[in-house]
Design a protein around this motif. Structure first.
Motif, PDB file in Angstrom:
ATOM      1  N   GLU A  24     -10.838  -9.503  12.112  1.00  0.00           N
ATOM      2  CA  GLU A  24      -9.400  -9.602  12.378  1.00  0.00           C
ATOM      3  C   GLU A  24      -8.533  -9.080  11.248  1.00  0.00           C
ATOM      4  O   GLU A  24      -7.318  -8.975  11.383  1.00  0.00           O
ATOM      5  CB  GLU A  24      -9.047 -11.070  12.670  1.00  0.00           C
ATOM      6  N   ARG A  25      -9.106  -8.775  10.097  1.00  0.00           N
ATOM      7  CA  ARG A  25      -8.405  -8.158   8.977  1.00  0.00           C
ATOM      8  C   ARG A  25      -7.235  -8.996   8.461  1.00  0.00           C
ATOM      9  O   ARG A  25      -6.076  -8.635   8.621  1.00  0.00           O
ATOM     10  CB  ARG A  25      -7.894  -6.771   9.358  1.00  0.00           C
ATOM     11  N   PRO A  26      -7.509 -10.150   7.840  1.00  0.00           N
ATOM     12  CA  PRO A  26      -6.415 -10.950   7.248  1.00  0.00           C
ATOM     13  C   PRO A  26      -5.624 -10.128   6.243  1.00  0.00           C
ATOM     14  O   PRO A  26      -6.186  -9.385   5.435  1.00  0.00           O
ATOM     15  CB  PRO A  26      -7.158 -12.103   6.563  1.00  0.00           C
ATOM     16  N   ALA A  27      -4.313 -10.274   6.282  1.00  0.00           N
ATOM     17  CA  ALA A  27      -3.428  -9.423   5.478  1.00  0.00           C
ATOM     18  C   ALA A  27      -3.701  -9.550   3.988  1.00  0.00           C
ATOM     19  O   ALA A  27      -3.774  -8.547   3.272  1.00  0.00           O
ATOM     20  CB  ALA A  27      -1.974  -9.758   5.783  1.00  0.00           C
ATOM     21  N   LEU A  28      -3.848 -10.798   3.472  1.00  0.00           N
ATOM     22  CA  LEU A  28      -4.032 -10.984   2.038  1.00  0.00           C
ATOM     23  C   LEU A  28      -5.353 -10.392   1.569  1.00  0.00           C
ATOM     24  O   LEU A  28      -5.434  -9.767   0.502  1.00  0.00           O
ATOM     25  CB  LEU A  28      -3.952 -12.468   1.681  1.00  0.00           C
ATOM     26  N   ALA A  29      -6.394 -10.556   2.364  1.00  0.00           N
ATOM     27  CA  ALA A  29      -7.689  -9.982   2.010  1.00  0.00           C
ATOM     28  C   ALA A  29      -7.603  -8.466   1.934  1.00  0.00           C
ATOM     29  O   ALA A  29      -8.179  -7.831   1.044  1.00  0.00           O
ATOM     30  CB  ALA A  29      -8.754 -10.396   3.027  1.00  0.00           C
ATOM     31  N   MET A  30      -6.853  -7.865   2.846  1.00  0.00           N
ATOM     32  CA  MET A  30      -6.712  -6.413   2.845  1.00  0.00           C
ATOM     33  C   MET A  30      -5.951  -5.939   1.605  1.00  0.00           C
ATOM     34  O   MET A  30      -6.240  -4.872   1.059  1.00  0.00           O
ATOM     35  CB  MET A  30      -5.998  -5.956   4.114  1.00  0.00           C
ATOM     36  N   ILE A  31      -4.980  -6.719   1.156  1.00  0.00           N
ATOM     37  CA  ILE A  31      -4.268  -6.374  -0.074  1.00  0.00           C
ATOM     38  C   ILE A  31      -5.225  -6.389  -1.260  1.00  0.00           C
ATOM     39  O   ILE A  31      -5.222  -5.482  -2.103  1.00  0.00           O
ATOM     40  CB  ILE A  31      -3.096  -7.342  -0.312  1.00  0.00           C
ATOM     41  N   TYR A  32      -6.074  -7.415  -1.315  1.00  0.00           N
ATOM     42  CA  TYR A  32      -7.060  -7.489  -2.391  1.00  0.00           C
ATOM     43  C   TYR A  32      -7.978  -6.259  -2.376  1.00  0.00           C
ATOM     44  O   TYR A  32      -8.270  -5.665  -3.407  1.00  0.00           O
ATOM     45  CB  TYR A  32      -7.910  -8.745  -2.257  1.00  0.00           C
ATOM     46  N   VAL A  33      -8.445  -5.901  -1.178  1.00  0.00           N
ATOM     47  CA  VAL A  33      -9.392  -4.794  -1.067  1.00  0.00           C
ATOM     48  C   VAL A  33      -8.751  -3.479  -1.470  1.00  0.00           C
ATOM     49  O   VAL A  33      -9.263  -2.750  -2.331  1.00  0.00           O
ATOM     50  CB  VAL A  33      -9.939  -4.687   0.374  1.00  0.00           C
ATOM     51  N   TRP A  34      -7.614  -3.177  -0.868  1.00  0.00           N
ATOM     52  CA  TRP A  34      -7.056  -1.841  -1.028  1.00  0.00           C
ATOM     53  C   TRP A  34      -6.232  -1.678  -2.303  1.00  0.00           C
ATOM     54  O   TRP A  34      -6.277  -0.631  -2.944  1.00  0.00           O
ATOM     55  CB  TRP A  34      -6.220  -1.484   0.209  1.00  0.00           C
ATOM     56  N   LEU A  35      -5.473  -2.706  -2.678  1.00  0.00           N
ATOM     57  CA  LEU A  35      -4.641  -2.563  -3.868  1.00  0.00           C
ATOM     58  C   LEU A  35      -5.443  -2.814  -5.146  1.00  0.00           C
ATOM     59  O   LEU A  35      -5.503  -1.962  -6.041  1.00  0.00           O
ATOM     60  CB  LEU A  35      -3.450  -3.513  -3.800  1.00  0.00           C
TER      61      LEU A  35
END
Length: 280
Positions: A84-95
């Motif tokens: 489901e791609r949680p927003a905060l996790a995606m920030i950690y991964v990409w940023l």
């Protein structure tokens, strides 16, 4: 640009540490966690693990491209796109993961040296003045009459520099047999230099380049080269440089690396002393 780099690495590592603690809490609290969180866990550790590796294993150099770290964040990016791609996790991964590691490898690690017209193979090394660990003045003319290996290092705070000095200390007996004077130079405070010198049994000379005067003369001064948050050293340092001269002070070899993680192997300048080819 160097001023901007000063404020990158320490805040970045702190952000990775704090974010890792949060991701660990999520992975423990949410079972099963969304795959994006596993991607975040993988993305945050390449740089933290790398810094721990440098401290524990005392390495003087790395590969320029750091393929393990880049590969890990690439895999983390793929994993993060599942579920489901949680927003905060995606920030950690990409940023913090993808952007942070890429910035470290291709931007922060590069020194941005301008062409050095002072240190030219075959030319005489310009005269300069250093200080010993007690603050007494030493003229570069003191080193004439013997071959000279001169290492300009950034300071005790740099694990790669300390590891490089350790390597050279391990080769000291062979260098001495070849008639080489070994001198380590840094613009760091005298107290820091004494602390470092006490760690090595080899009778190398440790000198201080007060206010980086010699570094400026040799065009290897690094303005704002010390990361903000590293206390006790100021902001300016020296570009890591290895210079070798003959008995008359003519330059036999000079390594002007443009990546602070890429340093010459001791075998490279030992080959020069034994009659091999030298670089420009």
């Amino acid at each position: 640009m160097h001023s901007l780099k000063r404020y990158f690495v320490v805040p970045y590592l702190l952000a990775c540490m704090l974010s890792s603690a949060h991701v660990l809490w999520v992975l423990v609290a949410l079972r099963p966690a969304d795959p994006a969180w596993y991607g975040a866990a993988l993305a945050l550790w390449p740089m933290l693990g790398f810094m721990i590796y440098l401290g524990v294993f005392s390495r003087a150099r790395t590969s320029a491209l750091m393929p393990w770290q880049l590969g890990a964040v690439a895999l983390a990016a793929v994993i993060s796109l599942l579920g489901e791609r949680p927003a905060l996790a995606m920030i950690y991964v990409w940023l913090l993961g993808v952007v942070g590691v890429v910035a470290y490898v291709f931007w922060y690690s590069r020194l941005g040296r301008d062409p050095n017209r002072v240190l030219v193979r075959g030319e005489k090394l310009p005269a300069f003045e250093l200080e010993d660990m007690e603050g007494n003045a030493i003229s570069s003319s003191k080193f004439l009459g013997r071959k000279l290996l001169l290492l300009f290092y950034r300071g005790n705070w740099c694990p790669l520099c300390v590891a490089q000095i350790k390597e050279i200390a391990g080769q000291y007996r062979e260098l001495e047999q070849l008639g080489v004077t070994v001198v380590m130079v840094s613009p760091q405070p005298h107290k820091k230099t004494r602390e470092l010198a006490q760690k090595f049994d080899a009778p190398m000379q440790f000198c201080v380049d007060r206010n980086a005067r010699a570094a400026k003369t040799l065009d290897i001064f690094h303005r704002n080269g010390i990361a903000a948050g590293v206390g006790g050293y100021g902001a300016d340092t020296v570009l890591p440089t290895v210079i070798m001269t003959d008995e008359e002070g003519r330059i036999l070899y000079c390594d002007l690396t443009d990546n602070y993680r890429v340093r010459p192997e001791p075998a490279e300048f030992l080959a020069v002393l034994n009659g091999g080819a030298a670089n420009a």
